[in-house]
Design a protein around this motif. Structure first.
Motif, PDB file in Angstrom:
ATOM      1  N   LYS A 153       0.686  -0.936  -0.217  1.00 60.48           N
ATOM      2  CA  LYS A 153      -0.058  -0.254  -0.386  1.00 60.48           C
ATOM      3  C   LYS A 153       0.705   1.341  -0.456  1.00 60.48           C
ATOM      4  O   LYS A 153       1.675   0.796   1.176  1.00 60.48           O
ATOM      5  CB  LYS A 153      -1.047   0.198   1.399  1.00 60.48           C
ATOM      6  CG  LYS A 153      -2.207   0.737   1.066  1.00 60.48           C
ATOM      7  CD  LYS A 153      -2.747   0.605   2.535  1.00 60.48           C
ATOM      8  CE  LYS A 153      -2.422   1.134   3.641  1.00 60.48           C
ATOM      9  NZ  LYS A 153      -3.138   1.732   4.320  1.00 60.48           N
ATOM     10  N   ASP A 156       0.903   5.777   3.378  1.00 63.47           N
ATOM     11  CA  ASP A 156      -0.511   7.117   3.690  1.00 63.47           C
ATOM     12  C   ASP A 156      -0.426   7.532   5.656  1.00 63.47           C
ATOM     13  O   ASP A 156      -0.884   7.832   5.870  1.00 63.47           O
ATOM     14  CB  ASP A 156      -1.454   6.496   3.247  1.00 63.47           C
ATOM     15  CG  ASP A 156      -1.650   5.038   4.058  1.00 63.47           C
ATOM     16  OD1 ASP A 156      -1.551   4.988   4.947  1.00 63.47           O
ATOM     17  OD2 ASP A 156      -3.162   4.806   4.190  1.00 63.47           O
ATOM     18  N   SER A 193       2.549  -8.749   9.243  1.00 62.69           N
ATOM     19  CA  SER A 193       3.714  -8.581   8.931  1.00 62.69           C
ATOM     20  C   SER A 193       3.904  -7.534  10.054  1.00 62.69           C
ATOM     21  O   SER A 193       5.647  -8.730  10.861  1.00 62.69           O
ATOM     22  CB  SER A 193       3.579  -7.180   8.271  1.00 62.69           C
ATOM     23  OG  SER A 193       3.279  -7.967   6.845  1.00 62.69           O
ATOM     24  N   GLN A 196       4.553 -10.178  13.599  1.00 64.44           N
ATOM     25  CA  GLN A 196       5.481 -11.125  12.826  1.00 64.44           C
ATOM     26  C   GLN A 196       7.170 -10.834  13.503  1.00 64.44           C
ATOM     27  O   GLN A 196       7.836 -10.938  13.839  1.00 64.44           O
ATOM     28  CB  GLN A 196       5.881 -11.524  11.916  1.00 64.44           C
ATOM     29  CG  GLN A 196       5.192 -12.639  11.413  1.00 64.44           C
ATOM     30  CD  GLN A 196       4.840 -13.551  10.204  1.00 64.44           C
ATOM     31  OE1 GLN A 196       5.718 -12.717   9.264  1.00 64.44           O
ATOM     32  NE2 GLN A 196       4.581 -14.827   9.981  1.00 64.44           N
ATOM     33  N   THR A 214      -5.008  -0.683  14.621  1.00 65.91           N
ATOM     34  CA  THR A 214      -6.720  -1.347  14.789  1.00 65.91           C
ATOM     35  C   THR A 214      -5.748  -2.773  15.456  1.00 65.91           C
ATOM     36  O   THR A 214      -4.590  -3.296  14.717  1.00 65.91           O
ATOM     37  CB  THR A 214      -6.840  -2.262  13.539  1.00 65.91           C
ATOM     38  OG1 THR A 214      -7.815  -1.034  13.332  1.00 65.91           O
ATOM     39  CG2 THR A 214      -8.146  -3.011  13.691  1.00 65.91           C
ATOM     40  N   LYS A 334     -11.098 -10.169  10.262  1.00 69.02           N
ATOM     41  CA  LYS A 334      -9.772  -9.793   9.741  1.00 69.02           C
ATOM     42  C   LYS A 334      -8.454 -11.102   9.321  1.00 69.02           C
ATOM     43  O   LYS A 334      -9.069 -11.514  10.495  1.00 69.02           O
ATOM     44  CB  LYS A 334      -8.792  -8.338  10.284  1.00 69.02           C
ATOM     45  CG  LYS A 334      -9.775  -6.735  10.002  1.00 69.02           C
ATOM     46  CD  LYS A 334      -8.995  -6.303  10.698  1.00 69.02           C
ATOM     47  CE  LYS A 334      -9.054  -5.335  10.183  1.00 69.02           C
ATOM     48  NZ  LYS A 334      -7.879  -4.109  10.423  1.00 69.02           N
TER      49      LYS A 334
HETATM   50  O1  N01 Z   1      -0.377  -6.246   6.225  1.00 66.33           O
HETATM   51  P1  N01 Z   1      -2.208  -5.716   7.189  1.00 66.33           P
HETATM   52  P2  N01 Z   1       0.295  -6.367   6.708  1.00 66.33           P
HETATM   53  N1  N01 Z   1      -1.641   4.509   9.637  1.00 66.33           N
HETATM   54  O2  N01 Z   1      -3.002  -4.462   5.960  1.00 66.33           O
HETATM   55  C1  N01 Z   1      -2.121  -0.622  10.000  1.00 66.33           C
HETATM   56  C2  N01 Z   1      -0.246 -11.678   4.568  1.00 66.33           C
HETATM   57  N2  N01 Z   1       1.024 -11.967   4.945  1.00 66.33           N
HETATM   58  O3  N01 Z   1       0.899  -6.994   5.735  1.00 66.33           O
HETATM   59  O4  N01 Z   1      -6.240  -2.440  10.324  1.00 66.33           O
HETATM   60  C3  N01 Z   1      -2.092   3.711  10.596  1.00 66.33           C
HETATM   61  O5  N01 Z   1      -2.933  -6.441   7.706  1.00 66.33           O
HETATM   62  C4  N01 Z   1      -3.817  -1.587   9.978  1.00 66.33           C
HETATM   63  O6  N01 Z   1      -4.275  -0.927  10.556  1.00 66.33           O
HETATM   64  P3  N01 Z   1      -6.021  -1.286  10.394  1.00 66.33           P
HETATM   65  C5  N01 Z   1      -1.648 -11.753   5.441  1.00 66.33           C
HETATM   66  O7  N01 Z   1      -3.044 -12.404   5.331  1.00 66.33           O
HETATM   67  C6  N01 Z   1       1.903 -13.294   5.976  1.00 66.33           C
HETATM   68  O8  N01 Z   1       0.373  -7.631   8.218  1.00 66.33           O
HETATM   69  O9  N01 Z   1      -6.118  -0.559   8.554  1.00 66.33           O
HETATM   70  N3  N01 Z   1      -2.053   2.112  10.959  1.00 66.33           N
HETATM   71  C7  N01 Z   1      -3.007  -2.818   9.757  1.00 66.33           C
HETATM   72  O10 N01 Z   1      -2.329  -2.891  11.611  1.00 66.33           O
HETATM   73  C8  N01 Z   1      -1.998 -10.760   5.970  1.00 66.33           C
HETATM   74  O11 N01 Z   1      -2.906 -10.698   6.369  1.00 66.33           O
HETATM   75  C9  N01 Z   1       1.690 -13.320   6.871  1.00 66.33           C
HETATM   76  O12 N01 Z   1      -6.759  -0.017  10.649  1.00 66.33           O
HETATM   77  C10 N01 Z   1      -1.445   1.547   9.643  1.00 66.33           C
HETATM   78  C11 N01 Z   1      -1.396  -2.745   9.845  1.00 66.33           C
HETATM   79  O13 N01 Z   1      -1.519  -1.728   9.443  1.00 66.33           O
HETATM   80  C12 N01 Z   1      -1.466 -10.486   4.646  1.00 66.33           C
HETATM   81  O14 N01 Z   1      -0.363 -10.460   4.235  1.00 66.33           O
HETATM   82  C13 N01 Z   1       2.975 -12.151   7.400  1.00 66.33           C
HETATM   83  C14 N01 Z   1      -1.959   2.716   7.883  1.00 66.33           C
HETATM   84  C15 N01 Z   1      -1.771  -3.416   8.367  1.00 66.33           C
HETATM   85  O15 N01 Z   1      -2.124  -4.963   8.307  1.00 66.33           O
HETATM   86  C16 N01 Z   1      -1.360  -8.233   5.050  1.00 66.33           C
HETATM   87  O16 N01 Z   1      -0.567  -8.588   6.487  1.00 66.33           O
HETATM   88  C17 N01 Z   1       2.786 -11.910   6.737  1.00 66.33           C
HETATM   89  C18 N01 Z   1      -2.288   3.881   9.114  1.00 66.33           C
HETATM   90  N4  N01 Z   1      -2.224   5.187   8.082  1.00 66.33           N
HETATM   91  C19 N01 Z   1       1.529 -11.095   5.962  1.00 66.33           C
HETATM   92  N5  N01 Z   1      -2.193   2.024   7.337  1.00 66.33           N
HETATM   93  C20 N01 Z   1       2.597 -14.850   7.349  1.00 66.33           C
HETATM   94  O17 N01 Z   1       2.262 -15.045   8.237  1.00 66.33           O
HETATM   95  C21 N01 Z   1      -2.507   1.075   7.784  1.00 66.33           C
HETATM   96  N6  N01 Z   1      -2.235   0.514   8.823  1.00 66.33           N
HETATM   97  C22 N01 Z   1       2.334 -15.609   6.318  1.00 66.33           C
END
Ligand code: N01
Length: 870
Positions: A153, A156, A193, A196, A214, A334
């Motif tokens: 993304k 932002d 992410s 982890q 969140t 989620k």
């Molecule tokens: O991304 P996410 P991810 N200001 O969108 C926050 C896979 N994956 O990369 O929830 C402040 O889940 C956002 O907050 P909110 C897996 O399927 C798998 O972590 O939008 N905060 C949230 O907390 C996963 O579901 C593994 O309110 C902001 C976070 O950033 C998918 O990929 C490992 C913001 C984003 O969480 C995505 O995971 C990693 C802002 N402007 C990923 N914008 C495995 O384990 C966003 N956020 C295989």
């Protein structure tokens, strides 16, 4: 049959162009080359791996056990690779994919560091012209193997460009790694992410501040050695294990699907199951603790609270524990996370949590960050803010289909496609694990293999039969989009602002993107499409085209599941039983049905019927009376049922239309044949009308009924209208509500045949009802066939008909006749539902909106008089 390999002389350079060399691209290259196609893959990175090439942040691992998260297409490959851990790290997964690449000599088909810029369909030559960052080529088929979570993304966070120090994106982590020793670090984002990486970053830094918008649900991965039972089960019969993952599992991971409902367990039973899933540390277990957790709020809340209690146990500071406890979305809406020490990280003295809901980021500054209440100093910022999921990689490129249609325009309101595989207007174009496919709800590897095999089989079929183009039809595509939305609507998924629904990217349309019916079901659908001559795909070629058009799934998904469960139970058809046996059977069914909502008061009593007393059950709303009064007639084909057999429905009716509902019995066949039921129904209405004040009525009277009861309501409404004209007196009805009513006992409509088998109420059962209750010679009598009597003068009507009901057409004909006669009619059409669905309170989530519509219209009738000035 035609075994033409290439129908044109000037063969395009390449048969299949593939975009992406992640897991999907790699298997595509292998499979298509084995099938004899020339292929070329382009890949933006300088090596294979896709997601596993880019996501190198500390702690990056898979969240499906590695033994499951690996290819099964080649038994030798499967056996020769040994995973070192239950959940492998990113470097190990990347090594595995590199191994696959070398083992099958895939590298020679991949052009690295090459980015797709645009692709346009060339109609005259039936090929795609593909422009890349390093040139162009043409291909007959184009496959997007671009992944679901491959485009981070756009940041932002306000002011992020102002920051003087490094800003790291988890999805684009530096290959050389990052050393945070002695540094003050901010992590923004607490999805998978963030969850982890935070524990490992915390171990290195001087100080870590986590900015959370969140909180997410996370369970411990309990990572370590490959679990013995899993290794043993694979060793015992690897092929069978893989088959179960492919064919019998919703997630692409073999698991015994539970049929237990959390709402029907004791707290001890529930918690024991939750604890077992928590200890197992797999998404497959925690998402499968009860059969109702994805659709029932209460069931979901039990599990959510179990996890919150765990967070409170682990985290020392109660305020921090509360901040980490998700409360604004149901569990599973989620993607839940698997972690290694995430919650305990907040017990470290060098870690702080900031809640962005109470103090939003005002701006990033040169030296740190300012929230509404504080300023922070940082050396590094890590953005774990997620991806433009599912569509991002596809809409990022300029794809132009037939007649200049652009994919970005077609998808402006959200992605539309067929089976998540192809898009109408974009011939010879496929997507792997695209929106509309189970993809991210499943073990991606199993989904990828299914897609690749389906596409490869399809284009092989094209070749075999001399077709040169293929694309979905508009009808099939619209039907599929509807089906995916229907699946979303019966789950709790739309309640969360997740990337599943595009809510994480500002301005993205809010629609459910993945198909939520499970991989096993999806695979069956794709197989059925093939068995039906590629239903919904338009094929063209020099020798002519072919198309079997249609919609692959028209039933509401929960109805389909219910029919499958019923088929598994092998129940005897009611029409093979005696009336007494059928009544016993229906009583037993009723005892197992959900109870329906509480109402203000329930009173059982008797009323004088035409030849003796009849039972009634009265339902009074909790609101202050007096209320409108509705006389309700139960269903059951004039043979089955009683004043209490539609209890749950009557309760909801009472609450929703805010009226006293009196459900009355009437005599049944075969003991008392026509016109006994009519006579009793009439007597009950007259009695209710005369005792309206005593029953708590406010002077507004309605009739209502379901099925044969809907018929009873209509025929007594006629009798009341006639009595008022002929005798100058009779019940004055403000309206009638007819749910899938019988309106013509002497006719057999098209829907009677079309839907006569397989949808619970069968044509045979309907004949059985008629035979037991009314002589053939009487079936045209307007006292059982209101369609054959006078229509004008009937009260305003709300009528519900269901798509897969043998009685659908006669209900619709009655609605049309009412309208033609000047009677105000509201017709509620229950798309994808059966004769019995709308009535089954608490059983089928898809029927709830239909009932809401039905009750809203009925409520308007019930309260119209009280709101109309005198
Ligand atoms: O991304 P996410 P991810 N200001 O969108 C926050 C896979 N994956 O990369 O929830 C402040 O889940 C956002 O907050 P909110 C897996 O399927 C798998 O972590 O939008 N905060 C949230 O907390 C996963 O579901 C593994 O309110 C902001 C976070 O950033 C998918 O990929 C490992 C913001 C984003 O969480 C995505 O995971 C990693 C802002 N402007 C990923 N914008 C495995 O384990 C966003 N956020 C295989």
């Amino acid at each position: 049959m035609n075994d033409v390999v290439d129908l044109r002389e000037d063969r395009p350079t390449i048969d299949v162009g593939i975009v992406g060399a992640g897991m999907a691209g790699l298997y595509l290259i292998h499979r298509l080359r084995a099938d004899g196609w020339s292929v070329k893959a382009i890949e933006a990175a300088d090596d294979v791996g896709g997601t596993w090439f880019w996501n190198r942040y500390p702690g990056a691992r898979c969240d499906i056990r590695s033994l499951d998260y690996s290819f099964s297409f080649d038994a030798e490959l499967d056996e020769e690779w040994t995973w070192s851990e239950k959940y492998a790290t990113q470097p190990e997964i990347l090594r595995y994919l590199q191994h696959v690449t070398e083992r099958f000599d895939l590298r020679r088909s991949i052009e690295f560091e090459t980015r797709l810029e645009d692709a346009a369909w060339d109609e005259a030559n039936e090929r795609w012209t593909v422009t890349t960052s390093s040139g162009s080529f043409t291909c007959r088929y184009l496959v997007m193997a671009t992944g679901c979570l491959s485009v981070p993304k756009a940041p932002d966070v306000p002011g992020i460009d102002e920051f003087d120090g490094p800003v790291y994106l988890t999805g684009r982590w530096p290959h050389e790694g990052v050393d945070f020793t002695g540094r003050r670090v901010a992590v923004i984002g607490t999805g998978s992410s963030g969850i982890q990486s935070i524990p490992l970053i915390a171990e290195q830094v001087e100080h870590l501040t986590v900015f959370q918008r969140t909180p997410n649900f996370s369970i411990p991965a309990h990572n370590g050695e490959v679990p013995e039972h899993l290794a043993a089960s694979i060793a015992a019969d690897r092929a069978e294990y893989r088959r179960r993952a492919r064919e019998e599992s919703a997630m692409g991971v073999p698991v015994d699907k539970t049929e237990l409902f959390a709402t029907q367990m004791t707290a001890e039973e529930r918690n024991a199951r939750y604890e077992a899933a928590w200890q197992e540390g797999t998404l497959a277990a925690i998402l499968n603790v009860s059969a109702d957790q994805a659709t029932d709020r209460q069931a979901n809340e039990y599990l959510a609270e179990f996890i919150r209690a765990k967070i409170r146990d682990i985290v020392d500071d109660p305020d921090t524990a509360e901040l980490l406890s998700p409360r604004n979305h149901p569990f599973g809406t989620k993607r839940p996370c698997l972690d290694s020490g995430y919650y305990a990280t907040y017990n470290r003295p060098n870690v702080d949590l900031v809640d962005l809901r109470s103090e939003p980021i005002e701006t990033v500054t040169a030296g740190g960050l300012r929230t509404a209440t504080r300023t922070f100093e940082f050396d590094d910022i890590v953005l774990a803010t997620g991806f433009d999921a599912m569509t991002g990689a596809i809409t990022a490129v300029d794809l132009t289909g037939r007649d200049g249609r652009r994919l970005v325009d077609e998808w402006e309101g959200g992605p539309v496609n067929y089976l998540g595989l192809g898009v109408e207007g974009f011939p010879n174009f496929f997507t792997i694990t695209g929106p509309g496919s189970p993809s991210v709800f499943t073990n991606m590897v199993v989904s990828i293999e299914q897609h690749v095999d389906w596409i490869a089989d399809t284009i092989a079929d094209q070749r075999e039969h001399g077709f040169t183009t293929i694309e979905p039809t508009e009808t099939a595509q619209a039907g599929w989009v509807q089906h995916v939305n229907d699946l979303g609507a019966i789950s709790l998924l739309m309640e969360a602002d997740s990337w599943y629904v595009g809510a994480n990217v500002p301005g993205k349309p809010r629609v459910i993107m993945p198909y939520g019916g499970g991989l096993d079901r999806y695979r069956r659908i794709c197989d059925e499409v093939r068995e039906h001559d590629l239903l919904g795909w338009q094929r063209g070629g020099p020798n002519g085209g072919a198309c079997t058009d249609g919609v692959i799934r028209r039933l509401q998904p929960d109805v389909e599941i219910m029919l499958e469960l019923m088929a598994e139970m092998n129940l005897p058809p009611l029409e093979t039983l005696t009336p007494d046996e059928a009544r016993d059977f229906m009583d037993a069914q009723a005892a197992m049905s959900p109870p329906g909502p509480e109402v203000g008061e329930v009173i059982d009593g008797t009323l004088p019927g035409s030849v003796g007393d009849l039972d009634y059950r009265l339902y009074r709303p909790a609101t202050e009376g007096p209320h409108p009064l509705a006389v309700y007639y139960h269903g059951g084909g004039w043979v089955l049922g009683s004043a209490t057999s539609d209890d749950a429905f009557c309760r909801e009716l009472c609450n929703e239309i805010d009226a006293v509902v009196v459900s009355v019995d009437y005599r049944h066949g075969p003991e008392a044949r026509f016109p006994a039921a009519f006579d009793d129904a009439r007597a009950a209405l007259w009695w209710a009308s005369e005792h309206a004040d005593d029953l708590g009525g406010n002077g507004t009277l309605l009739v209502a009924g379901w099925s044969a009861g809907g018929n009873q309501a209509a025929v007594v409404a006629r009798a009341a209208a006639d009595a008022r004209v002929n005798e100058g007196d009779g019940p004055d009805l403000a309206g009638m509500m007819l749910v899938t009513p019988v309106t013509d006992a002497a006719a057999r409509s098209a829907s009677f045949t079309e839907n006569g088998d397989g949808y619970v109420l069968t044509a045979d059962l309907m004949e059985w009802f008629y035979d037991h209750s009314v002589d053939e010679a009487d079936r045209s009598d307007p006292r059982i066939s209101p369609m054959r009597g006078e229509i004008a003068g009937l009260p305003p009507t709300v009528i519900l008909t269901a798509e897969f009901d043998p009685l659908r057409d006669e209900g619709q004909a009655f609605a049309a006749a009412l309208e033609a006669a000047g009677v105000p009619v509201t017709h509620v059409f229950a798309r994808g539902l059966l004769h019995t669905s709308a009535h089954a309170v608490g059983v089928l989530p898809s029927s709830a909106p239909v009932r809401s519509e039905l009750f809203a219209a009925t409520r308007a009738l019930a309260h119209a008089r009280s709101t109309t000035p005198a």
